[in-house]
Motif scaffolding. Sequence first.
Motif, PDB file in Angstrom:
ATOM      1  N   VAL A 200       0.873  -1.084   0.135  1.00 39.15           N
ATOM      2  CA  VAL A 200      -0.061   0.081   0.062  1.00 39.15           C
ATOM      3  C   VAL A 200       0.959   1.187  -0.146  1.00 39.15           C
ATOM      4  O   VAL A 200       0.158   2.561  -0.215  1.00 39.15           O
ATOM      5  CB  VAL A 200      -0.848   0.031   1.268  1.00 39.15           C
ATOM      6  CG1 VAL A 200      -1.885  -1.062   0.938  1.00 39.15           C
ATOM      7  CG2 VAL A 200      -0.478  -0.062   2.507  1.00 39.15           C
ATOM      8  N   HIS A 201       2.144   1.229   0.317  1.00 33.21           N
ATOM      9  CA  HIS A 201       3.041   2.337   0.294  1.00 33.21           C
ATOM     10  C   HIS A 201       2.811   3.422   1.167  1.00 33.21           C
ATOM     11  O   HIS A 201       3.418   4.566   1.029  1.00 33.21           O
ATOM     12  CB  HIS A 201       2.943   2.802  -1.416  1.00 33.21           C
ATOM     13  CG  HIS A 201       3.374   1.969  -2.494  1.00 33.21           C
ATOM     14  ND1 HIS A 201       3.905   2.528  -3.749  1.00 33.21           N
ATOM     15  CD2 HIS A 201       3.476   0.712  -2.329  1.00 33.21           C
ATOM     16  CE1 HIS A 201       4.117   1.578  -4.490  1.00 33.21           C
ATOM     17  NE2 HIS A 201       3.901   0.313  -3.729  1.00 33.21           N
ATOM     18  N   LYS A 202       2.416   3.100   2.241  1.00 34.20           N
ATOM     19  CA  LYS A 202       2.074   4.067   3.269  1.00 34.20           C
ATOM     20  C   LYS A 202       2.182   3.405   4.841  1.00 34.20           C
ATOM     21  O   LYS A 202       1.995   2.172   4.868  1.00 34.20           O
ATOM     22  CB  LYS A 202       0.695   4.816   3.165  1.00 34.20           C
ATOM     23  CG  LYS A 202      -0.444   3.927   3.275  1.00 34.20           C
ATOM     24  CD  LYS A 202      -1.805   4.605   2.946  1.00 34.20           C
ATOM     25  CE  LYS A 202      -3.025   3.774   2.996  1.00 34.20           C
ATOM     26  NZ  LYS A 202      -4.380   4.329   2.809  1.00 34.20           N
ATOM     27  N   MET A 203       2.694   4.060   5.618  1.00 29.36           N
ATOM     28  CA  MET A 203       2.742   3.690   7.162  1.00 29.36           C
ATOM     29  C   MET A 203       1.561   3.697   7.850  1.00 29.36           C
ATOM     30  O   MET A 203       0.797   4.678   7.954  1.00 29.36           O
ATOM     31  CB  MET A 203       3.935   4.272   7.711  1.00 29.36           C
ATOM     32  CG  MET A 203       5.360   4.358   7.182  1.00 29.36           C
ATOM     33  SD  MET A 203       6.655   5.091   7.691  1.00 29.36           S
ATOM     34  CE  MET A 203       7.002   3.595   8.979  1.00 29.36           C
ATOM     35  N   GLN A 204       1.153   2.560   8.426  1.00 32.07           N
ATOM     36  CA  GLN A 204      -0.122   2.473   9.135  1.00 32.07           C
ATOM     37  C   GLN A 204      -0.035   1.183  10.055  1.00 32.07           C
ATOM     38  O   GLN A 204       0.601   0.428   9.886  1.00 32.07           O
ATOM     39  CB  GLN A 204      -1.324   2.241   8.283  1.00 32.07           C
ATOM     40  CG  GLN A 204      -2.731   2.521   8.794  1.00 32.07           C
ATOM     41  CD  GLN A 204      -3.907   2.369   7.579  1.00 32.07           C
ATOM     42  OE1 GLN A 204      -4.334   1.097   7.590  1.00 32.07           O
ATOM     43  NE2 GLN A 204      -4.172   3.389   6.715  1.00 32.07           N
ATOM     44  N   SER A 205      -0.566   1.450  11.030  1.00 33.42           N
ATOM     45  CA  SER A 205      -0.585   0.523  12.315  1.00 33.42           C
ATOM     46  C   SER A 205      -1.542   0.348  12.938  1.00 33.42           C
ATOM     47  O   SER A 205      -2.373   1.340  13.482  1.00 33.42           O
ATOM     48  CB  SER A 205       0.741   1.079  13.098  1.00 33.42           C
ATOM     49  OG  SER A 205       0.801  -0.330  14.206  1.00 33.42           O
ATOM     50  N   VAL A 206      -1.943  -0.870  13.629  1.00 33.18           N
ATOM     51  CA  VAL A 206      -3.083  -1.103  14.532  1.00 33.18           C
ATOM     52  C   VAL A 206      -2.856  -2.287  15.647  1.00 33.18           C
ATOM     53  O   VAL A 206      -2.251  -3.053  15.067  1.00 33.18           O
ATOM     54  CB  VAL A 206      -4.498  -1.374  13.618  1.00 33.18           C
ATOM     55  CG1 VAL A 206      -4.446  -2.706  13.109  1.00 33.18           C
ATOM     56  CG2 VAL A 206      -5.578  -1.479  14.828  1.00 33.18           C
ATOM     57  N   THR A 207      -3.136  -2.089  16.824  1.00 35.49           N
ATOM     58  CA  THR A 207      -2.671  -2.852  17.660  1.00 35.49           C
ATOM     59  C   THR A 207      -4.016  -3.110  18.393  1.00 35.49           C
ATOM     60  O   THR A 207      -4.648  -2.496  18.904  1.00 35.49           O
ATOM     61  CB  THR A 207      -1.513  -2.591  18.809  1.00 35.49           C
ATOM     62  OG1 THR A 207      -0.633  -2.253  17.945  1.00 35.49           O
ATOM     63  CG2 THR A 207      -1.199  -3.640  19.751  1.00 35.49           C
ATOM     64  N   GLU A 208      -4.173  -4.865  18.887  1.00 36.55           N
ATOM     65  CA  GLU A 208      -5.385  -5.000  19.361  1.00 36.55           C
ATOM     66  C   GLU A 208      -5.074  -5.927  20.784  1.00 36.55           C
ATOM     67  O   GLU A 208      -4.140  -6.899  20.557  1.00 36.55           O
ATOM     68  CB  GLU A 208      -6.411  -5.405  18.515  1.00 36.55           C
ATOM     69  CG  GLU A 208      -7.192  -4.457  17.917  1.00 36.55           C
ATOM     70  CD  GLU A 208      -8.130  -5.218  16.958  1.00 36.55           C
ATOM     71  OE1 GLU A 208      -8.384  -6.398  16.857  1.00 36.55           O
ATOM     72  OE2 GLU A 208      -8.843  -4.546  16.171  1.00 36.55           O
ATOM     73  N   HIS A 209      -5.796  -6.094  21.736  1.00 34.86           N
ATOM     74  CA  HIS A 209      -5.597  -7.177  22.824  1.00 34.86           C
ATOM     75  C   HIS A 209      -6.873  -8.389  22.311  1.00 34.86           C
ATOM     76  O   HIS A 209      -7.763  -8.319  22.071  1.00 34.86           O
ATOM     77  CB  HIS A 209      -6.187  -6.539  24.364  1.00 34.86           C
ATOM     78  CG  HIS A 209      -6.255  -7.657  25.064  1.00 34.86           C
ATOM     79  ND1 HIS A 209      -7.293  -7.613  25.851  1.00 34.86           N
ATOM     80  CD2 HIS A 209      -5.266  -8.478  25.632  1.00 34.86           C
ATOM     81  CE1 HIS A 209      -7.189  -8.633  26.818  1.00 34.86           C
ATOM     82  NE2 HIS A 209      -5.862  -9.391  26.695  1.00 34.86           N
ATOM     83  N   ASN A 210      -5.962  -9.572  22.438  1.00 37.10           N
ATOM     84  CA  ASN A 210      -6.855 -10.704  22.214  1.00 37.10           C
ATOM     85  C   ASN A 210      -7.111 -11.407  23.368  1.00 37.10           C
ATOM     86  O   ASN A 210      -6.516 -11.865  24.089  1.00 37.10           O
ATOM     87  CB  ASN A 210      -5.928 -11.832  21.288  1.00 37.10           C
ATOM     88  CG  ASN A 210      -6.696 -12.899  20.889  1.00 37.10           C
ATOM     89  OD1 ASN A 210      -7.549 -13.396  21.711  1.00 37.10           O
ATOM     90  ND2 ASN A 210      -6.412 -13.430  19.463  1.00 37.10           N
ATOM     91  N   ILE A 211      -8.586 -11.341  23.619  1.00 36.48           N
ATOM     92  CA  ILE A 211      -8.993 -11.772  24.911  1.00 36.48           C
ATOM     93  C   ILE A 211      -9.026 -13.155  24.904  1.00 36.48           C
ATOM     94  O   ILE A 211      -9.064 -13.615  26.212  1.00 36.48           O
ATOM     95  CB  ILE A 211     -10.570 -11.204  24.788  1.00 36.48           C
ATOM     96  CG1 ILE A 211     -11.458 -12.145  23.890  1.00 36.48           C
ATOM     97  CG2 ILE A 211     -10.636  -9.808  24.724  1.00 36.48           C
ATOM     98  CD1 ILE A 211     -13.227 -11.823  24.140  1.00 36.48           C
ATOM     99  N   VAL A 212      -8.649 -13.888  24.091  1.00 35.70           N
ATOM    100  CA  VAL A 212      -8.673 -15.291  24.223  1.00 35.70           C
ATOM    101  C   VAL A 212      -7.317 -16.050  24.539  1.00 35.70           C
ATOM    102  O   VAL A 212      -6.904 -16.599  25.494  1.00 35.70           O
ATOM    103  CB  VAL A 212      -8.885 -16.216  22.814  1.00 35.70           C
ATOM    104  CG1 VAL A 212      -8.556 -17.671  23.172  1.00 35.70           C
ATOM    105  CG2 VAL A 212     -10.485 -15.793  22.361  1.00 35.70           C
TER     106      VAL A 212
END
Length: 270
Positions: A200-212
């Motif tokens: 995609v040529h752009k910087m992007q990030s997402v972080t999540e907590h896995n409840i399992v």
Amino acid sequence: CEQAKSGNHVVLVLPDAHFPYNDPAATDLVIKIAEVIRPSRIVSLGDTIEAAAWTMHSPRSYAEEATHAFSLEIAEAGAWIDRVRRAAAVEPSWAYLEGNHEAHVERECIRLGAIGRAVADLVSPKRLLTRTRPWMSWTPYVKPYSQGRPATSHPRGGGLAHHKITSDLWAVHGWSIARNTAQKHLDMMRGSASCVFGHVHKMQSVTEHNIVTDKLVRAWSTGCLSNLQPPWMATPTTWSHGVSAVFCEDACLRRPDPKWTAYPIEIDRG
């Protein structure tokens, strides 16, 4: 930036460069980064070459068409790969994930029929980039069918082609160009592991907590190393330059819950 401590190592993750449409300042800076952090492993996320003559992007001028020599792309990309590896000074392994641009070559050979199949091995990016580099592994854009198994519903192969940086961190070229593409990739991983991608040529990030699992899972794109406004793009882009360094414990591929930390490195005007 720093070097990894004893019992750990660093993986340098490189996004799309699209030689000969690379940004010279950005690709030169990668060499300096390799000199500093001295990666033990390097992972290319694909589209290191443009494969301009094989793609859907028709030239818009004679000057642009003059850059479409495939031999030039291979020569420039190969020379840069060798310079980056030499800069690391520790002779790192190099995992190359084929991108959609490299895969265009195979697609066009198939489309050309018998003639295309006859010359496929002469123009294959895999063959041209790995034949003098025994330290380079190659992950195809579409995972081949398994021997002895019926074809899946996917018309070009079965399974998800990927490279494991750690047991719970996948590297892929890219599965989506959605606006919120990091979230899209994390959703596709179903929370089972983290993911770094290019495309995609752009910087992007997402972080999540896995409840399992009670773990944090993350998906991020690490930008690109290409020209931020390529000649075939008639509208302004929002692309950005960058690479990633992932510091891992040496046992990261053997343990189901390894320790690692990723550092996206932004490149601002070189």
